[in-house]
Design a protein around this motif. Structure first.
Motif, mmCIF file in Angstrom:
data_model
loop_
_atom_site.group_PDB
_atom_site.id
_atom_site.type_symbol
_atom_site.label_atom_id
_atom_site.label_comp_id
_atom_site.label_asym_id
_atom_site.label_seq_id
_atom_site.Cartn_x
_atom_site.Cartn_y
_atom_site.Cartn_z
ATOM 1 N N LEU A 198 0.637 -1.154 0.086
ATOM 2 C CA LEU A 198 -0.080 0.132 0.149
ATOM 3 C C LEU A 198 0.868 1.300 -0.022
ATOM 4 O O LEU A 198 2.177 1.465 0.474
ATOM 5 N N PRO A 199 0.360 2.301 -0.682
ATOM 6 C CA PRO A 199 1.133 3.468 -0.335
ATOM 7 C C PRO A 199 1.565 4.172 0.875
ATOM 8 O O PRO A 199 2.542 4.442 1.046
ATOM 9 N N GLY A 200 0.569 3.784 1.704
ATOM 10 C CA GLY A 200 0.687 4.224 3.087
ATOM 11 C C GLY A 200 1.883 3.872 3.904
ATOM 12 O O GLY A 200 2.700 4.176 4.589
ATOM 13 N N GLU A 201 2.331 2.444 3.477
ATOM 14 C CA GLU A 201 3.575 1.736 3.874
ATOM 15 C C GLU A 201 4.921 2.475 3.490
ATOM 16 O O GLU A 201 5.944 2.592 4.178
ATOM 17 N N ASP B 42 5.033 5.779 2.823
ATOM 18 C CA ASP B 42 4.801 6.895 3.691
ATOM 19 C C ASP B 42 5.598 6.805 5.236
ATOM 20 O O ASP B 42 6.223 7.328 5.677
ATOM 21 N N GLN B 43 5.118 5.374 5.718
ATOM 22 C CA GLN B 43 5.780 5.028 7.020
ATOM 23 C C GLN B 43 7.107 5.004 7.063
ATOM 24 O O GLN B 43 7.997 5.194 7.710
ATOM 25 N N TYR C 47 -0.444 5.799 -7.347
ATOM 26 C CA TYR C 47 -0.499 6.156 -5.995
ATOM 27 C C TYR C 47 0.670 6.110 -5.027
ATOM 28 O O TYR C 47 0.433 6.522 -4.019
#
Ligand code: PEP
Ligand code: MG
Length: 543
Positions: free
Chosen positions: A393-396, A398-399, A438
């Motif tokens: 996921l894109p959120g990973e 970001d993390q 994304y």
């Protein structure tokens, strides 16, 4: 000449590429015979002498082996000097065991521990121990350790098993190839054979038969087959293939030191995949465009958690070797087929779909941050790129960026030399491949090994479904094409570092998909450059 009626084809697993034509030499394990046990004192002296002889033999072999062979043998000699380990065998003799039983029991205990280690590295070490066990036993029984198999010109060795030291004894001008009933493609023998370009098939589905000895044979290591008493048609095809392999080798030897360009002059970046830095000692950096993938798992073998300085030293070595070319270092990709004792979770029903790669790193920020710190320090020395495996996921991403920011701030505060490395991701999970637009990332690298496994729902370590895990599947190529198009539209660099790029037959399909950057295993640099050189447009329809 009339066709021989008895052509027989046996199949196994491919441990190397290559093709060999020759004569079968069957090697049977030498029988140990009988041995009369003596008093504990006599048994102790007998084992001592057998160990000393084995040490001498291994030392002589190591002296004429290359670095890789010597390193494998070094592990065996070290055990023969390990007093704690030898103490186990001698204690058994004191307890009344004959020397051979004491030695076997000590070794078997050690082998069991290595096998329990789980990953390929430990399994290969277990085989080294069995090699050592057999050598000392032969010495103890006075069995001839010289080649029982009489090598002939163009030998294709057929044996139940082949240990690393036996392989080193046999290699030479006569050995063209080998087929063994046991073994695995990840064993040390397979590694040695690959490094020397000697065709090897393992897990051959047959029994040793004396009648096979002296027969002509074609060993097709790429296909994993051995044809005994080939027909004249089979022989002619094999000879044609050998001629074309030799011509290709001459052609890529001309190209290897030059940048790769396609038939129409378009440049293609060709970097290397690095599983073990030892390989760099014999590889001129000018033969490639840098390192496209460093599998840092080698640093974590045996559950060892290398500290920041130990990691920094290794990364610094890679930067020095690359002489200013980009060095892509992947963060720890443990889990799946690469378990690390004490780090990866145990008991997962399906480790390939579990906590592996980045998922594991995000659960172990203490391990992850140490690696990022070492990488940021090495980035001060040149163009280092951090690559993150198994992103979903894109959120990973970001993390990861947030953790990297913290690490960089810490290093700045402490006044430690560092630089911000490029931060990119692998595309291996279909959900990420379908949503590349994304992700915020500096670069993409397609991991086709995992992408094919997840897309075709075929475990990469399961030979039974290997035919279904076909990288030529139109779904795979469509997805790669999509990733390339999206990356281009966004102006983000994209390459591919999975095994597809290392296969000269598949590489044109990747160029068809628009890829202009690949990373291959070091041994495939020449063949890859040749495939690129010969590419002049569409490789053709596939699927
Ligand atoms: C891949 O999955 O294609 C890849 C390069 O990573 P690994 O083979 O190390 O999983
Ligand atoms: Mg992968």
């Amino acid at each position: 000449m009339a066709d021989l009626p008895s052509e027989r084809v046996f199949t196994g697993l491919s441990a190397t590429g290559g093709l060999a034509l020759g004569t079968i030499v069957v090697e049977k394990a030498a029988a140990l015979g009988d041995r009369q046990a003596g008093s504990p004192g006599q048994e102790r002296r007998a084992l001592d002498a057998a160990i000393a002889r084995a040490k001498g033999e291994i030392g002589a072999l190591a002296a004429k082996a290359d670095d890789l062979g010597a390193e494998i043998l070094e592990f065996q000699s070290a055990l023969l000097e390990d007093d704690d380990f030898l103490g186990l065998a001698f204690a058994r003799i004191t307890g009344g065991d004959p020397a051979q039983e004491a030695w076997s029991a000590a070794l078997d205990g050690e082998v069991a521990q290595y096998r329990a280690g789980g990953d390929d590295y430990f399994k290969a070490r277990a085989e080294d121990l069995l090699d050592l066990k057999a050598r000392v036993l032969r010495s103890l029984f006075g069995t001839d350790t010289k080649a029982p198999a009489r090598m002939v010109k163009d030998t294709i060795l057929l044996a139940v098993d082949l240990t690393p030291s036996r392989f080193l004894e046999l290699e030479g001008p006569f050995l063209r190839g080998a087929a063994i009933l046991g073994g695995s493609p990840t064993s040390h023998v397979a590694i040695l054979a690959r490094a020397r370009g000697i065709p090897l098939v393992v897990g051959l589905d047959t029994k040793l038969d004396k009648a096979m000895a002296g027969q002509h044979a074609v060993l097709d290591a790429k296909a994993g087959s051995l044809t005994i008493a080939p027909s004249s048609a089979t022989l002619a095809t094999a000879k044609d293939r050998l001629d074309s392999i030799a011509a290709d080798t001459r052609a890529w030897e001309e190209l290897i030191a030059r940048p790769a360009v396609m038939g129409d002059g378009t440049p293609v970046q060709v970097s290397i995949n690095l599983d073990d830095p030892a390989i760099l000692d014999n590889l001129p950096p000018a033969h490639c465009d840098g390192i496209g993938l460093t599998r840092t798992e080698f640093l974590f073998r045996g559950g060892r958690l290398p500290d920041e300085d130990a990691q920094f030293k290794v990364y610094r070595r890679l930067m020095a070797w690359a002489e200013g070319r980009p060095v892509t270092i992947r963060t720890l990709d443990a889990g799946g087929d690469k378990p690390i004792a004490g780090v990866t979770p145990s008991g997962e029903a399906n480790p390939f779909l579990g906590v592996r790669g980045l998922r594991l790193s995000l659960r172990h920020p203490e391990i992850f941050a140490v690696q990022l710190r070492a990488l940021a320090r090495a980035a001060a020395l040149g163009p280092l790129k951090i690559m993150v495996p198994m992103v979903t996921l894109p959120g990973e991403m970001d993390q990861v960026r947030a953790i990297l920011d913290l690490v960089l701030a810490d290093l700045a505060k402490a006044g430690t030399d560092h630089a911000r490395p490029a931060l990119g991701m692998m595309i291996e999970v279909p959900a990420a491949a379908l949503c590349t637009e994304y992700f915020e990332t500096d670069f993409f690298s397609i991991g086709s090994n995992d992408l094919v496994q997840y897309l075709t729902a075929c475990a990469r370590d399961n030979a039974a479904v290997a035919p279904l895990a076909d990288p030529r599947n139109p779904a795979v190529l469509e997805l790669i094409r999509r990733c390339v198009a999206v990356a281009r539209a966004k102006g983000i660099e994209i390459g591919l570092c999975g095994d597809m790029a290392s296969d000269p037959e598949l590489l044109p399909l990747l160029l068809d998909c628009g890829l202009r950057s690949i990373s291959v295993s070091p041994a495939q640099l020449g063949p890859a450059k040749l495939a690129i050189h010969r590419y002049s447009g569409k490789a053709g329809r596939h699927g």
